[in-house]
Design an enzyme around this catalytic site. Structure first.
Site, PDB file in Angstrom:
ATOM      1  N   THR A 194      21.334  63.694  21.395  1.00 52.16           N
ATOM      2  CA  THR A 194      21.102  65.167  21.252  1.00 52.16           C
ATOM      3  C   THR A 194      19.413  65.088  21.416  1.00 52.16           C
ATOM      4  O   THR A 194      18.866  66.161  22.058  1.00 52.16           O
ATOM      5  CB  THR A 194      21.504  65.584  19.946  1.00 52.16           C
ATOM      6  N   GLU A 229      23.329  71.003   9.191  1.00 55.62           N
ATOM      7  CA  GLU A 229      23.017  70.724  10.508  1.00 55.62           C
ATOM      8  C   GLU A 229      21.437  69.960  10.636  1.00 55.62           C
ATOM      9  O   GLU A 229      21.354  69.150  11.308  1.00 55.62           O
ATOM     10  CB  GLU A 229      22.981  72.000  11.140  1.00 55.62           C
TER      11      GLU A 229
END
Lengths: 309, 309
Positions: free
Chosen positions: A184, A131
């Site tokens: 994001t 991630e």
């Protein structure tokens, strides 16, 4: 065992009131990894499908690749070689934890092939490293539920403390991914860095209510608690038609509706599969009304995390 | 029935991470009200004991008096007369919900004498009016648990949404009230009005963890979640010896320890009565070490609220 095929589920992070602390997994969509041991050191990414050529095949930049790399270092087998194929069965940049699912599928597959030296929960830090590569910070609210299944609370990041909550059996998620893009990093930048005490209290009340509702199968309470006064007001601006889609979901019988992760996907929770299907349809139609196409998914809360196929 | 004696329990509000949203009741200390119907209209406060003469006998300024007054108006019986005696069995201004207990005992007693036209939960708004008189705003985090018993979550103030959580049977509270004074208004003024997003996330994680811990009887999780990064750092400065008393509680085996309401009382939660007694003793001794006397109480979480005696 020299080769394995693993499917890891998509996830809805934040879940209205629980920014950075709540996430749940759904049965589909998801990502599939095929991992095969090879005799020479090094990880080779042989094939990626379903990404329209957007994902890097360089191991150190690929979320599944880096997760496996960190895992092998940790278990003291850095020279174990693997060949990896990644099949994306979900949209990228959708707010459904696409990078998390790949990392989870990869590290879960590697652990299986290495004879399971670590427990499922112990794989979390390596998936989180994936991630970090994908979105710049090691969040756990997608990786946690994708790896463990169910509804997950990240009580604390330092030290990492993840709690799995059982969910009512009749709780269904409707997820609608509109064909628009939200970055994001923009989605994080738009957030206020300071929250008023009043809003913090409101949000805490809903966090407490949602956990209590899930643990006592109180669907009404779940619905009343799916309220976000901190993140949704800021991020919903980035999603055209947000208010109309949310209103359509509630009108169709959803308990609540908000943004999945940093968007642009929206999720709703409903009691019963039939309602959840009506809700998904209503949400898609509301996007359609302004010419935005979308993909819709209806699923129970996934309870097991990755699955060997 | 023309006369009744009702005991309402003291309460611990906030409970570390849950500022304004969490509270629980204990079996003692508490307040007692004796209420007697009279034939002429009006409420007369006949006697108040245990307050060292500090509480007003004027009905509109007395927390129990005002609660009964508002209740009688609501049920359409404003001319019903009562004679009220109030016996404070707990310290004033201690952070243990003294004014809330009086209001709860008063309105509960009145409802009994009037033939119970309202349910226990429906009495809440009137007891909250008592709180408004006592501390300037209609908080529910003391009144809620005192009236309903148990561990209470105020999910929302507008509309009022109160949830009662069951608590593990072996969960005990130790409460220590040091003989110092903290002004509730100062205690509120010292709080930051803006909270960083990071602290909000940390606090929400602990709120979620505490609710999950209580509902699944996970004592360790309860302990890990009894952390307050928003209010305790500010308010603990008003309580001399706070860090030492807290450390003593944890050393003696408490799951967690923080300020009760706006202080100066401290509470700790422990698994088992024996541990809770040792914890109370250790806390008192830590205050004693700098010459501060204190009263200590050990109690299970009260499960019933007011009690007819």
């Amino acid at each position: 065992m020299e080769s394995i095929r693993v499917y890891a589920p998509a996830t809805v992070a934040n879940v209205a009131c629980g920014f950075d602390i709540f996430g749940f997994a759904v049965n589909r969509p998801g990502d599939e990894v095929v991992l095969t041991k090879k005799l020479t050191p090094g990880i080779v990414i042989k094939e990626i499908t379903g990404d329209e050529g957007r994902l890097p095949k360089e191991v150190a930049k690929n979320t599944a690749g880096i997760a496996i790399l960190k895992y092998l270092e940790f278990i003291g087998q850095p020279d174990q070689g693997f060949e990896l194929s990644l099949h994306k069965d979900m949209p990228l940049g959708s707010g459904l934890g696409s990078s998390a699912a790949s990392a989870v599928a990869g590290v879960f597959a590697a652990n299986e092939l290495m004879g399971k030296p670590l427990s499922q929960k112990e794989l979390l830090p390596f998936a989180m490293e994936g991630e970090r590569v994908a979105c710049g910070s090691a969040h756990a609210d997608n990786v946690g539920p994708s790896l463990l299944g169910g509804f997950v609370v990240i009580r604390s990041y330092d030290p990492l403390d993840i709690i799995q909550l059982p969910t009512p059996s009749d709780l269904y998620a409707s997820i609608v991914h509109p064909q628009i893009e939200v970055n994001t990093k923009d989605a994080r930048r738009i957030l206020e860095r300071e929250i008023t005490l009043g809003k913090t209290i409101t949000q805490m009340g809903n966090v407490a209510g949602l956990v209590a509702g899930l643990l006592t199968s109180d669907y009404d309470l779940i619905g009343r608690s799916l309220v976000d006064v901190i993140v949704e007001p800021a991020r919903s601006i980035l999603i055209p038609q947000f208010q109309e889609v949310k209103a359509a979901a509630l009108q169709a019988g959803a308990l609540g509706c908000s943004i999945s992760g940093s968007g642009p996907s929206l999720f709703a929770l409903s009691k019963g599969e039939e309602t959840a299907k009506l809700v998904a349809k209503a949400m898609s139609e509301a996007f359609n009304a302004v010419g935005i196409g979308s993909e819709a998914y209806v699923s129970q809360i996934n309870q097991q995390g990755p699955m060997i196929r």
